[in-house]
Design a protein around this motif. Structure first.
Motif, PDB file in Angstrom:
ATOM      1  N   VAL A 185     -53.378 -17.222  26.421  1.00 36.46           N
ATOM      2  CA  VAL A 185     -53.595 -16.667  27.758  1.00 36.46           C
ATOM      3  C   VAL A 185     -55.038 -16.868  28.237  1.00 36.46           C
ATOM      4  O   VAL A 185     -55.350 -16.681  29.400  1.00 36.46           O
ATOM      5  N   SER A 186     -55.936 -17.266  27.338  1.00 33.90           N
ATOM      6  CA  SER A 186     -57.363 -17.360  27.675  1.00 33.90           C
ATOM      7  C   SER A 186     -57.671 -18.561  28.559  1.00 33.90           C
ATOM      8  O   SER A 186     -56.949 -19.540  28.569  1.00 33.90           O
ATOM      9  N   LYS A 187     -58.794 -18.465  29.247  1.00 35.87           N
ATOM     10  CA  LYS A 187     -59.334 -19.581  30.021  1.00 35.87           C
ATOM     11  C   LYS A 187     -60.714 -19.920  29.440  1.00 35.87           C
ATOM     12  O   LYS A 187     -61.288 -19.152  28.691  1.00 35.87           O
ATOM     13  N   GLY A 188     -61.254 -21.050  29.839  1.00 34.80           N
ATOM     14  CA  GLY A 188     -62.636 -21.389  29.480  1.00 34.80           C
ATOM     15  C   GLY A 188     -62.857 -21.501  27.982  1.00 34.80           C
ATOM     16  O   GLY A 188     -61.995 -21.937  27.235  1.00 34.80           O
ATOM     17  N   TYR A 189     -64.042 -21.048  27.540  1.00 35.26           N
ATOM     18  CA  TYR A 189     -64.467 -21.278  26.164  1.00 35.26           C
ATOM     19  C   TYR A 189     -63.697 -20.440  25.136  1.00 35.26           C
ATOM     20  O   TYR A 189     -63.631 -20.803  23.976  1.00 35.26           O
ATOM     21  N   VAL A 190     -63.122 -19.341  25.572  1.00 35.61           N
ATOM     22  CA  VAL A 190     -62.367 -18.478  24.648  1.00 35.61           C
ATOM     23  C   VAL A 190     -61.064 -19.162  24.230  1.00 35.61           C
ATOM     24  O   VAL A 190     -60.526 -18.898  23.166  1.00 35.61           O
ATOM     25  N   PHE A 191     -60.599 -20.055  25.067  1.00 36.13           N
ATOM     26  CA  PHE A 191     -59.327 -20.729  24.840  1.00 36.13           C
ATOM     27  C   PHE A 191     -59.274 -21.400  23.462  1.00 36.13           C
ATOM     28  O   PHE A 191     -58.294 -21.269  22.737  1.00 36.13           O
ATOM     29  N   GLN A 192     -60.352 -22.119  23.081  1.00 36.02           N
ATOM     30  CA  GLN A 192     -60.364 -22.825  21.789  1.00 36.02           C
ATOM     31  C   GLN A 192     -60.207 -21.850  20.627  1.00 36.02           C
ATOM     32  O   GLN A 192     -59.529 -22.127  19.641  1.00 36.02           O
ATOM     33  N   MET A 193     -60.868 -20.717  20.756  1.00 30.92           N
ATOM     34  CA  MET A 193     -60.837 -19.694  19.721  1.00 30.92           C
ATOM     35  C   MET A 193     -59.426 -19.093  19.614  1.00 30.92           C
ATOM     36  O   MET A 193     -58.899 -18.925  18.512  1.00 30.92           O
ATOM     37  N   GLU A 194     -58.828 -18.812  20.758  1.00 29.37           N
ATOM     38  CA  GLU A 194     -57.496 -18.213  20.750  1.00 29.37           C
ATOM     39  C   GLU A 194     -56.475 -19.156  20.118  1.00 29.37           C
ATOM     40  O   GLU A 194     -55.558 -18.719  19.416  1.00 29.37           O
ATOM     41  N   MET A 195     -56.650 -20.456  20.336  1.00 34.86           N
ATOM     42  CA  MET A 195     -55.717 -21.433  19.767  1.00 34.86           C
ATOM     43  C   MET A 195     -55.639 -21.305  18.245  1.00 34.86           C
ATOM     44  O   MET A 195     -54.561 -21.340  17.662  1.00 34.86           O
ATOM     45  N   ILE A 196     -56.808 -21.151  17.604  1.00 41.27           N
ATOM     46  CA  ILE A 196     -56.838 -21.039  16.137  1.00 41.27           C
ATOM     47  C   ILE A 196     -56.266 -19.695  15.681  1.00 41.27           C
ATOM     48  O   ILE A 196     -55.501 -19.616  14.711  1.00 41.27           O
TER      49      ILE A 196
END
Length: 242
Positions: A185-196
């Motif tokens: 659900v994240s956008k921007g730079y948090v997105f990469q972190m949420e993927m993991i």
């Protein structure tokens, strides 16, 4: 299940004002893949760059052929996560590489990602700046501290089982990336972190390859105060909801 290498590799390359970097990164990718005998396609997702990035991409399509370079633009800047979703619709590879177009990620590491994937039959292989001989070059102390601090905070709060959460140079099985996109659900730079974090929750396996990250050669960095604030908010949201 026996380990199997990819028949075809799709590279998703989101761009915004990358006209100087794009020809170089595409040339490096094409050279790396032809040297390694890898069948590939590069999908350029440009978010309405005002600097002529799309015109450069059109020229690259003519030079390399539209089976190798696919320009799939969008009207305006809509965020990294949605750029990958958009690009994935056109991907024909069974493995997908996501990376930056600003030359901070060197294509020479991709064959190492593929070797690692085969070795452990991993669902995801992530480039890490924080293990082995990985590192960051060209950043000042402040940027290094922000990156290290963000990574440390993430490790403490989320215990994700991977050493580099904020990096954006990764190899995914296509079906795994599709599944993660549905969850994120994240956008921007948090997105990469949420993927993991989501990958760990869903039981996907993650391998890591040390990479050297080099600060962008041309153009301005896109990391500013707003990104740092939104990263912290996103981190706390993930902590509260995962």
């Amino acid at each position: 299940m026996a380990a199997r290498g990819p028949e075809r590799l799709s590279v998703l390359l989101p761009t915004y004002n990358e006209r100087d970097n794009l020809p170089l990164v595409v040339w490096l990718l094409a050279r790396t893949f032809s040297d390694s005998g890898i069948d590939f396609e590069i999908i350029i997702i440009d978010d309405g760059s005002p600097d002529g990035t799309q015109e450069v991409a059109q020229q690259l399509e003519k030079i390399y052929g539209s089976d190798k370079i696919l320009l799939r633009p969008r009207a305006k800047k809509l965020g990294l996560g949605t750029a990958y979703i958009h690009g994935m619709k056109y991907a024909t590879g069974n493995f997908i590489v996501i990376m930056d177009a600003d030359l901070s990620h060197h294509p020479k590491f991709i064959p190492e990602f593929l070797r690692k994937q085969k070795e452990g039959n991993f669902d995801i292989v992530s480039g890490t700046r924080y293990k082995g001989n990985g590192g960051v070059y060209g950043w000042d102390l402040k940027r290094k501290l922000i990156s290290r601090g963000a990574n440390f905070l993430t490790q403490v709060l989320l215990r994700p089982g991977a050493s580099d959460l904020t990096g954006s140079f990764r190899l995914y099985r296509k079906e795994v990336l599709e599944k993660l996109m549905e969850q994120c659900v994240s956008k921007g730079y948090v997105f990469q972190m949420e993927m993991i974090v989501r990958a760990r929750q869903l039981g996907f396996t993650i391998g890591e390859v040390p990479i050297s990250f080099v600060d962008r050669v041309y153009g301005e960095s896109k990391l500013g105060g707003n990104e740092i604030v939104s990263f912290l908010k996103g981190l706390l949201t993930l902590f509260a909801t995962t």
